[in-house]
Design a protein around this motif. Structure first.
Motif, mmCIF file in Angstrom:
data_model
loop_
_atom_site.group_PDB
_atom_site.id
_atom_site.type_symbol
_atom_site.label_atom_id
_atom_site.label_comp_id
_atom_site.label_asym_id
_atom_site.label_seq_id
_atom_site.Cartn_x
_atom_site.Cartn_y
_atom_site.Cartn_z
ATOM 1 N N LEU A 45 0.800 -1.105 0.066
ATOM 2 C CA LEU A 45 -0.059 -0.049 -0.067
ATOM 3 C C LEU A 45 0.928 1.301 -0.024
ATOM 4 C CD1 LEU A 45 -3.072 0.228 0.079
ATOM 5 C CD2 LEU A 45 -3.076 0.819 2.472
ATOM 6 N N LEU A 46 0.768 1.991 -1.164
ATOM 7 C CA LEU A 46 1.660 3.155 -1.259
ATOM 8 C C LEU A 46 0.876 4.373 -0.727
ATOM 9 C CD1 LEU A 46 4.556 3.653 -2.886
ATOM 10 C CD2 LEU A 46 2.702 4.108 -4.801
ATOM 11 N N GLU A 47 1.452 5.194 0.264
ATOM 12 C CA GLU A 47 0.891 6.504 0.497
ATOM 13 C C GLU A 47 1.454 7.513 -0.129
ATOM 14 O OE1 GLU A 47 0.381 7.153 4.817
ATOM 15 O OE2 GLU A 47 -0.602 9.073 4.345
ATOM 16 N N SER A 48 0.908 8.595 -0.683
ATOM 17 C CA SER A 48 1.496 9.744 -1.246
ATOM 18 C C SER A 48 0.922 10.949 -0.670
ATOM 19 C CB SER A 48 1.317 9.825 -2.675
ATOM 20 O OG SER A 48 1.299 8.523 -3.428
ATOM 21 N N PRO A 49 1.698 11.978 -0.771
ATOM 22 C CA PRO A 49 1.228 13.289 -0.221
ATOM 23 C C PRO A 49 0.132 13.970 -1.167
ATOM 24 C CG PRO A 49 3.553 13.572 -1.172
ATOM 25 C CD PRO A 49 2.963 12.149 -1.243
ATOM 26 N N SER A 50 -0.816 14.450 -0.514
ATOM 27 C CA SER A 50 -2.021 14.943 -1.242
ATOM 28 C C SER A 50 -2.224 16.442 -1.082
ATOM 29 C CB SER A 50 -3.395 14.452 -0.711
ATOM 30 O OG SER A 50 -4.553 14.542 -1.379
ATOM 31 N N TRP A 51 -2.655 17.019 -2.217
ATOM 32 C CA TRP A 51 -3.010 18.505 -2.049
ATOM 33 C C TRP A 51 -4.587 18.931 -2.656
ATOM 34 C CZ3 TRP A 51 0.996 16.287 -5.085
ATOM 35 C CH2 TRP A 51 0.980 16.173 -6.450
ATOM 36 N N THR A 52 -5.048 17.560 -3.008
ATOM 37 C CA THR A 52 -6.388 17.870 -3.250
ATOM 38 C C THR A 52 -7.286 17.970 -1.723
ATOM 39 O OG1 THR A 52 -7.317 15.611 -3.256
ATOM 40 C CG2 THR A 52 -6.419 16.303 -5.299
ATOM 41 N N PHE A 53 -8.604 18.543 -1.929
ATOM 42 C CA PHE A 53 -9.263 18.769 -0.628
ATOM 43 C C PHE A 53 -10.612 18.641 -0.814
ATOM 44 C CE2 PHE A 53 -8.345 22.698 -2.037
ATOM 45 C CZ PHE A 53 -9.376 23.595 -2.169
ATOM 46 N N TYR A 54 -11.324 18.213 0.224
ATOM 47 C CA TYR A 54 -12.693 18.128 0.058
ATOM 48 C C TYR A 54 -13.228 19.552 0.623
ATOM 49 C CZ TYR A 54 -13.308 13.275 -1.353
ATOM 50 O OH TYR A 54 -13.333 12.091 -2.086
ATOM 51 N N HIS A 55 -14.431 19.950 -0.069
ATOM 52 C CA HIS A 55 -15.013 21.404 0.307
ATOM 53 C C HIS A 55 -16.461 21.336 0.114
ATOM 54 C CE1 HIS A 55 -14.299 21.616 -3.932
ATOM 55 N NE2 HIS A 55 -14.893 22.933 -3.944
ATOM 56 N N LEU A 56 -16.856 22.377 0.623
ATOM 57 C CA LEU A 56 -18.375 22.714 0.396
ATOM 58 C C LEU A 56 -18.358 23.931 -0.431
ATOM 59 C CD1 LEU A 56 -21.482 22.605 0.888
ATOM 60 C CD2 LEU A 56 -20.974 23.876 2.850
ATOM 61 N N GLY A 57 -18.719 24.190 -1.661
ATOM 62 C CA GLY A 57 -18.555 25.307 -2.621
ATOM 63 C C GLY A 57 -19.954 26.003 -2.526
ATOM 64 N N PHE A 58 -19.908 27.416 -2.322
ATOM 65 C CA PHE A 58 -21.046 28.123 -2.408
ATOM 66 C C PHE A 58 -21.250 28.967 -3.939
ATOM 67 C CE2 PHE A 58 -19.811 28.454 2.134
ATOM 68 C CZ PHE A 58 -20.701 28.014 2.648
ATOM 69 N N ASN A 59 -22.505 29.027 -4.292
ATOM 70 C CA ASN A 59 -22.400 29.792 -5.572
ATOM 71 C C ASN A 59 -22.887 31.143 -5.350
ATOM 72 O OD1 ASN A 59 -23.414 30.968 -7.809
ATOM 73 N ND2 ASN A 59 -24.738 29.313 -8.658
ATOM 74 N N ALA A 60 -21.692 31.911 -4.849
ATOM 75 C CA ALA A 60 -21.739 33.496 -4.387
ATOM 76 C C ALA A 60 -22.753 34.219 -5.194
ATOM 77 C CB ALA A 60 -20.505 33.926 -4.054
ATOM 78 N N ARG A 61 -23.117 33.838 -6.605
ATOM 79 C CA ARG A 61 -24.142 34.785 -7.333
ATOM 80 C C ARG A 61 -25.322 34.742 -6.851
ATOM 81 N NH1 ARG A 61 -21.306 31.030 -10.087
ATOM 82 N NH2 ARG A 61 -19.469 31.778 -11.203
ATOM 83 N N LYS A 62 -25.769 33.796 -5.927
ATOM 84 C CA LYS A 62 -27.031 33.705 -5.472
ATOM 85 C C LYS A 62 -27.151 34.191 -3.800
ATOM 86 C CE LYS A 62 -28.742 29.650 -8.276
ATOM 87 N NZ LYS A 62 -29.150 28.405 -8.301
ATOM 88 N N ALA A 63 -28.259 34.691 -3.680
ATOM 89 C CA ALA A 63 -28.551 35.064 -2.097
ATOM 90 C C ALA A 63 -29.030 33.575 -1.605
ATOM 91 C CB ALA A 63 -29.632 36.190 -2.060
ATOM 92 N N PRO A 64 -28.994 33.422 -0.269
ATOM 93 C CA PRO A 64 -27.965 34.032 0.723
ATOM 94 C C PRO A 64 -26.480 33.494 0.690
ATOM 95 C CG PRO A 64 -29.192 32.460 1.597
ATOM 96 C CD PRO A 64 -29.466 32.405 0.353
ATOM 97 N N PHE A 65 -26.078 32.884 -0.465
ATOM 98 C CA PHE A 65 -24.794 32.271 -0.583
ATOM 99 C C PHE A 65 -23.826 33.374 -0.758
ATOM 100 C CE2 PHE A 65 -27.744 29.382 -2.092
ATOM 101 C CZ PHE A 65 -27.993 28.459 -1.043
ATOM 102 N N SER A 66 -24.314 34.540 -1.318
ATOM 103 C CA SER A 66 -23.330 35.594 -1.433
ATOM 104 C C SER A 66 -22.984 36.283 -0.370
ATOM 105 C CB SER A 66 -24.234 36.748 -2.567
ATOM 106 O OG SER A 66 -25.485 36.759 -1.948
ATOM 107 N N ASN A 67 -23.604 36.327 0.799
ATOM 108 C CA ASN A 67 -23.372 36.801 1.922
ATOM 109 C C ASN A 67 -22.488 35.870 2.817
ATOM 110 O OD1 ASN A 67 -23.890 37.992 4.741
ATOM 111 N ND2 ASN A 67 -25.918 38.364 4.496
ATOM 112 N N PRO A 68 -21.053 36.766 3.158
ATOM 113 C CA PRO A 68 -20.097 35.977 3.941
ATOM 114 C C PRO A 68 -20.732 35.869 5.363
ATOM 115 C CG PRO A 68 -19.484 38.178 3.658
ATOM 116 C CD PRO A 68 -20.889 38.235 2.493
ATOM 117 N N ARG A 69 -21.345 36.669 5.834
ATOM 118 C CA ARG A 69 -21.934 36.152 7.254
ATOM 119 C C ARG A 69 -22.705 34.802 7.243
ATOM 120 N NH1 ARG A 69 -21.522 40.432 10.677
ATOM 121 N NH2 ARG A 69 -21.026 42.548 9.758
ATOM 122 N N PHE A 70 -23.525 34.656 6.137
ATOM 123 C CA PHE A 70 -24.243 33.421 6.009
ATOM 124 C C PHE A 70 -23.022 32.258 6.116
ATOM 125 C CE2 PHE A 70 -25.969 30.103 3.391
ATOM 126 C CZ PHE A 70 -27.159 29.937 3.962
#
Lengths: 283, 588
Positions: free
Chosen positions: B479-504
């Protein structure tokens, strides 16, 4: 890998079919079939052609379908409608059950689909045979249209960790080579495993006078296959319900459609069109 | 989802119209028209309703599990949430091209250098296709800091990067969740040298030491897309994969974190210009010469795939960030000398990233600058042939060339005997086998089985984490382990409310118990993160210290138990409202 799995299916069904023929069909019917097969084939030829066309179209559509449904299909998440119903089957999970339902899903299903074709061909009355093929055609034809229109993923794709104990491809990954040959993973609605198994069960009931001992076997096998689709994490309850509905519609429609038109009618119709046209041209 | 919302507002309009009509009869003459109008002309705020777009388990088992956990917390705070599963390329198309999403969960290709964030977040790219700012995030302050880390003296870059990362963490344009471990199962009895170079990159398949009689690498690849499409600039079909590296040469390649001269013999950095000298006698797979003009063409083409013929520039959906600092119109080249001068408006570390893009043959790609058209179909403006072609057979100059393929079954490459790495005197990892066959096998479990039964030499995609605890190494497998630079994330569509709001967005970030998600979904084979860059670039202020230093979980850390009351108060403090029935009300 695919060849290996295929060979195994062929081997198992290759043993089961002769056995079933010996038990349910019997020597007497086989002998008569031997003398009458040409006539029976001739009567049934149109239905055989139709089924072949449907199967070829079905194969093409299942390859092309996903890209068409990307544009016109409706995306649905059945979990949001039916919730965790299919997890009910996880309660009876055990390694024996895994084996049983896997065998039913892969080998049982193949056998259940092929055997009635032989059994009904062995009957002098070709109507059950023609009706069965018509019902198969309807199942596949309607099924493929629904696959294009409804884009959905099965339970194993939505909650993999909750069905992982029984999930077919986690336990027997080799079968994915077989299923991906015949199916796209987005084709879950309706369950064709369910609809075709239930179709066979309905016919077994309708022909119980000819094949009385086949009825309990067919029904038992069909029900096992229906449960297996949910147990193995492949289908939602909604897919199964739709599969049952599709079976009922196909069986009922086959009764109406078969013998409605005969080849002679068709020939007469063509002839009358031709005479009308000729008459028009003469004028 | 969208339908439901439209339905709601239509119902609202008709109700309003009826009221107005009925009211109009009685009050039109009484002078109250103004008041009636101001009563009915107010949009109601509605329950927050959102769809989480993600891949089904067949595409990415961790993503759908994350999406379900995230849906559960949205539900707990009174939102109406649903999950939509789409296939790998459909998810990419919805997010990267059509902006057809509210929020999504998935893996980001990330990068070894934090400059990938310039591409990912700069507001200049809010309207472009591809991995350049799919969130539609716009913030002038963040723009400025992203530009600053490109300009500062390399010695001060650490600090400039830290400033940018802190500003980004404050804004949460997406919520970084974790970096998964990358594991692959390999056969050690057929090859020595696995893992000397990163197996997610081309060099990972070069320089291996085959045993006697072994003349091909058999890779079990879980993602079918390389068998369907070979276009290096097509973002829907490309994720982290060695496939493009093997077929195409860049000027320089990253080996073990070091930028190494590849198709370039060398380069000089002086005062904003990269002066590149190419190796002698480079050839493409169709035997055409690879000249300095092809290199110049590549940079012009990546900047604008219409080559100036379009109504407006239509940049490549990939490699945009790496080449953005290059002034493509001012490139000078000399075919005879094999020299290219790239004027770059950035500091040296950022400028040199531009050298890592694949060199495209001009004679193949120039005709593809024409607008793509389909008779009778409206095609989006700027859609060139280049960004839609399947590109079979791919013509590059890399160490392997295309041999054969069958969709969803395999892609097979064969050694390109003329490749420069095979020349004497060139000390670079070279192709040591005749063929590389990427066998498509859709699941981690069965890919492992192929390696165990000696039908494959490596599982070339990183294994899903749920199988890792069950993998057994033998005398012949590792089993070969290698460094990783990809990451899991939750992406917002900031073009739409309320995802455009940083407080939200900040409150949403606080609904996620990242440490718990790592345990639950990744079985511990990941590390929770507050910032999406490799550890060596992470500033102390954003280091994971048992909890998220910027957006700590609103609940008991590590248990996944959200404090719903606290979460609701946080939304209220951020300016949102709750109805009596506990639903979160927003304007959308």
């Amino acid at each position: 890998m695919l060849a290996e799995v295929l060979a195994r299916v062929v081997a198992v069904v290759g043993v089961a079919l002769p056995l079933a023929i010996a038990i349910f069909v019997g020597l007497e019917r086989l002998k008569r079939t031997h003398t009458e097969w040409r006539a029976r084939l001739r009567t049934s030829a149109p239905v055989i052609v139709i089924l072949s066309i449907v199967l070829v179209c079905n194969r093409i559509m299942r390859r092309a379908g996903p890209s068409i449904s990307r544009d016109i299909g409706i995306h649905v998440n059945f979990y949001e409608i039916e919730g965790e119903f299919v997890l009910l089957f996880q309660r009876i999970a055990s390694s024996e059950m895994n084996t049983y339902f896997t065998v039913a899903y892969v080998y049982g299903y193949t056998f259940l689909l092929i055997f009635p074709v032989i059994a009904y061909f062995a009957l002098s009355n070709t109507r059950p045979f023609r009706r069965l093929l018509t019902a198969y055609s309807l199942n596949y034809a309607i099924g493929v249209v629904l696959y294009v229109l409804i884009v959905a993923y099965g339970p194993r794709n939505y909650m993999p960790e909750l069905v992982s104990e029984t999930m077919l491809y986690d336990n027997s990954p080799q079968f994915q080579y077989l299923t991906q040959e015949v199916n796209d993973r987005r084709n879950v609605f309706p369950s064709l495993h369910t609809s075709l198994s239930m179709t066979v069960a309905c016919f077994a009931y309708a022909t119980r006078d000819e094949y009385p001992s086949w009825l309990p076997v067919a029904v038992g096998l069909a029900l096992s296959i229906v449960v297996s689709t949910m147990y193995l994490g492949i289908h939602w309850g909604i897919d199964v319900a739709a599969g049952i509905a599709l079976a009922l519609v196909s069986v009922a429609a086959s009764d109406r459609l078969v013998d409605r038109w005969s080849l002679r009618d068709l020939r007469d119709a063509v002839a009358s069109v031709r005479t009308t046209v000729d008459r028009q041209l003469d004028r | 989802m969208a339908e439901r919302r439209t339905g709601g507002s239509e119902a609202g309009y008709s109700r309003r119209a009826m009221l107005a009509a009925a009211g109009g009869l009685t009050v039109a003459t009484s002078g109250c028209v103004r008041q009636v109008r101001s009563i009915v002309n107010r949009d109601d705020i509605e329950q927050l309703s959102l769809t989480i777009t993600t891949r089904p388990a067949d595409g990415d088992r961790e993503s759908i599990q994350l999406a379900r956990e995230i849906a559960a917390v949205f539900d707990a705070v009174g939102a109406d949430v649903s999950i939509e599963m789409r296939s790998n390329e459909e998810v990419n198309r919805a997010i990267l091209f059509n902006y057809d999403f509210d929020v999504y969960v998935g893996q980001h290709p990330g990068g070894t250098d934090p400059d990938f964030l310039y591409e990912a977040l700069h507001s200049l790219y809010a309207d472009e296709s591809g991995w350049q700012n799919p969130f539609g995030f716009t913030n002038l302050h963040v723009d400025e800091l992203l530009e600053e880390q490109r300009r500062v003296d390399p010695a001060d870059r650490d600090e400039a990067v830290a400033d940018a990362l802190e500003a980004i963490a404050l804004e949460q344009p997406f919520v970084p969740i974790c970096v998964p471990e990358e594991h692959r199962l390999v056969r050690t009895d057929r090859f020595d040298g696995w893992g000397d170079r990163h197996p997610a990159t081309g060099p990972g398949y070069l320089g291996l030491d085959p045993s006697d009689g072994v003349d091909g690498i058999r890779a079990a690849h879980t993602d079918a897309r390389p068998s369907e499409n070979a276009n290096p600039i097509m973002a829907e079909y490309r994720d982290l994969e060695a496939f493009v590296d093997l077929l195409y040469d860049p000027l320089a390649i990253e080996i073990d974190g070091e930028l190494t001269a590849w198709a370039a013999e060398s380069w000089d950095w002086n005062d904003g210009t990269l002066a590149v000298t190419l190796r002698d006698d480079l050839r493409f797979h169709d035997d055409d010469a690879l000249d300095a003009s092809d290199v110049a063409f590549t940079y012009r083409f990546l900047a604008d795939t219409t080559l100036g013929e379009g109504v407006s520039p239509s940049p490549s959906p990939r490699y945009r960030g790496r080449t953005s600092a290059v002034d493509a119109d001012a490139i000078e080249f000399d075919d005879d000398e094999g020299r290219v001068e790239l004027p770059v408006d950035a500091n040296r570390p950022v400028a040199e990233r531009a050298l890592t893009v694949p060199i495209l043959p001009e004679h193949v790609w120039k005709p593809r600058s024409a607008a793509a058209d389909l008779p009778g179909v409206r095609v989006a403006q700027g859609t060139t042939e280049a960004v839609v072609t399947d590109n079979w057979p791919p013509i590059g100059s890399g160490p392997f060339r295309f041999s054969s393929r069958s969709e969803r079954e395999h892609v097979t490459l064969e050694r390109f005997d003329d490749h420069f790495t095979r020349r004497s005197g060139v000390e670079l990892p070279e192709p040591t086998v005749e063929t590389v066959r990427f066998q498509i096998d859709p699941r981690s479990t069965s890919a492992i089985e192929l390696v165990n039964t000696n039908e494959a030499d490596i599982t070339s995609d990183a294994l899903e984490t749920y199988v890792l605890d069950g993998v057994e190494e033998t005398d012949d497998t590792r089993l070969l382990e290698s460094p990783s630079w990809t990451f899991y994330h939750l992406g917002f569509n900031a073009r739409k409310a309320p995802f455009s709001n940083p407080r939200f967005r900040r409150v949403v970030a606080r609904l996620l118990d990242k440490a718990w998600l790592v345990e639950e979904v990744f079985h511990g084979h990941a590390r929770p993160i507050a910032t999406p860059v490799p550890e060596e670039w992470t500033p102390g202020s954003l280091e994971w210290n048992g909890e998220d230093p910027e957006t700590p979980f609103l609940g008991t850390d590590g248990t996944g138990a959200l404090d719903v009351e606290a979460a609701r108060s946080a939304f209220e403090e951020a300016g949102f409202r709750y109805a009596a029935d506990g639903t979160l009300r927003v304007r959308q």
